[in-house]
Design an enzyme around this catalytic site. Structure first.
Site, PDB file in Angstrom:
ATOM      1  CD  GLU A  41      30.813 -52.175 106.037  1.00 43.39           C
ATOM      2  OE1 GLU A  41      31.048 -50.874 106.488  1.00 43.39           O
ATOM      3  OE2 GLU A  41      30.525 -52.504 105.015  1.00 43.39           O
ATOM      4  CE  LYS A  98      37.682 -53.089 100.611  1.00 38.94           C
ATOM      5  NZ  LYS A  98      37.480 -53.646 102.075  1.00 38.94           N
ATOM      6  CG  HIS A 102      35.162 -51.559 105.999  1.00 36.50           C
ATOM      7  ND1 HIS A 102      34.711 -52.426 106.897  1.00 36.50           N
ATOM      8  CD2 HIS A 102      35.202 -52.376 104.886  1.00 36.50           C
ATOM      9  CE1 HIS A 102      34.580 -53.786 106.289  1.00 36.50           C
ATOM     10  NE2 HIS A 102      34.962 -53.813 105.136  1.00 36.50           N
TER      11      HIS A 102
END
Length: 367
Positions: free
Chosen positions: A116, A73, A94
């Site tokens: 991502e 993360k 993100h």
């Protein structure tokens, strides 16, 4: 190269970015792997297993001091102090939904490569796919749970029983998340509707599910009508690297049935439902206009062992390239190139720049 793996510190995040098998592969290639103590316990992996694989157990500061830092993360504010110019950070970032992190990355000069936005030429997102599969399957599972009356839901059994209609599941987005959510919802016996802007994708969904799923084109009218009858609304819209478009507006939520449930899997990128906000596994839900909302930003962290192995199966080839070539791997690999989000204080992801009105340059123009 020295590769560091810090323990994840996001609330109830129990995944880890390397397994002992991955560690052994890297060590055999001549690299040094630093694992923060107890980083793998949440995924059922002991320090002893990492030591047997050749890793060195270290503190958080030592793990962050590596040349290549691999995480699951995005860094939280307490970790911003560890970001620095000589470092490559490879993780889910993100950034389009996190201006403070974006600014911290740019200020530090850190080279940030986001899982991502790593993208193959055919548009596939290989490092997002495994967690999308997990999150999609969890979305229906979670939604079914929160429809129970004891969880403030409508008291609906998604599959119904003979003589009683099944629950209605509406899924926004027919990509990897949406397709996996549909598989689970259908497996539970629900009536499933999928909405997407891509007609070819809807044709594909109709084909693979043998016409058992209702498919609809993504228009405001269709969405507005569909949310009215949804017992469970799953948001799974994705634009790679960009902030998610808000397809369900706040005025649509009061038209939903009291006790219905919203699960917004797009929350990592800002959410595709206007009333969505980030939540944690400690306090996953909240109510808006009588509709229960679930917005956990790290859903796969609830099933960390499955998620850790699924993720590292996909990341290890890219980790090996970065360990052996450094930033040159980004220059030499067409999939890693769009994964570059920040480099030497410059934003290199146009979607993030658009989200914040910040200047950005294409990765190929700066490397």
């Amino acid at each position: 190269m020295i590769i560091g793996v810090p323990k994840e510190v996001k609330t109830l995040e129990n995944r880890i970015a390397l397994t002992p098998g991955c560690t052994q592969t890297l060590v055999r290639r001549g690299h040094t792997v630093l694992i923060e103590r107890n980083a793998g316990t949440g995924s059922g992996i002991t320090d002893e297993e990492f030591q047997k694989a050749g890793a060195k157990l270290v503190s958080a500061e030592e793990a962050w001091g590596a040349e290549l830092v691999v995480k699951v993360k995005e860094p939280i504010p307490d970790e911003f102090q560890y970001l620095r110019k000589e470092q490559i950070l490879f993780t889910y970032l993100h950034l389009a939904n996190d201006r403070p992190l974006t600014e911290a990355m740019l200020h530090s000069g850190c080279t940030g490569i986001a899982y991502e936005t790593v993208q193959l030429k055919d548009g596939t997102l290989p490092l997002l796919m495994p967690m999308s599969e997990v999150a999609g399957r969890m979305a229906s599972q979670v939604g079914a749970h929160y429809l129970e009356k004891s969880q403030n839901g409508r008291g609906i059994l998604l599959g119904g029983v003979p003589g009683v209609s099944p629950g209605a599941v509406v899924i926004l987005g027919a990509g990897i998340v949406g397709t996996n959510a549909a598989k689970m919802a259908m497996g539970l016996g629900a009536q499933v509707t999928m909405i997407d802007i891509n007609q070819r994708r809807l044709v594909y969904i109709d084909d693979v599910f043998n016409g058992r799923i209702i498919t609809m084109s993504s228009t405001e009218h269709n969405i507005r009508q569909a949310v009215k009858y949804a017992d469970l609304l799953i948001g799974s819209v994705l634009i790679p690297g960009a902030k998610a478009p808000q397809l369900v507006t706040a005025d649509m939520i009061p038209t939903m049935k009291p006790g219905s449930v919203v699960v917004d899997v797009a929350i990592d990128q800002g959410g595709c439902i206007e009333t969505s906000k980030p939540t944690t596994h400690l306090k996953p839900t909240y109510m808006v206009d009588g509709v229960l909302h679930y917005g956990v930003t790290n859903m796969p962290g609830a099933v960390p062992r499955t998620s850790t192995f699924a993720l590292t199966n996909q990341t290890i080839p890219y980790i090996l390239k970065l360990a052996e070539q450094g930033v040159d791997a980004v220059r030499n690999d067409d999939a890693l190139l769009p994964g570059l989000n920040t480099y030497n204080g410059t934003l290199t992801c146009h979607a993030v720049g658009d989200a914040f009105g910040m200047k950005s340059v294409a990765p190929e123009d700066i490397l």
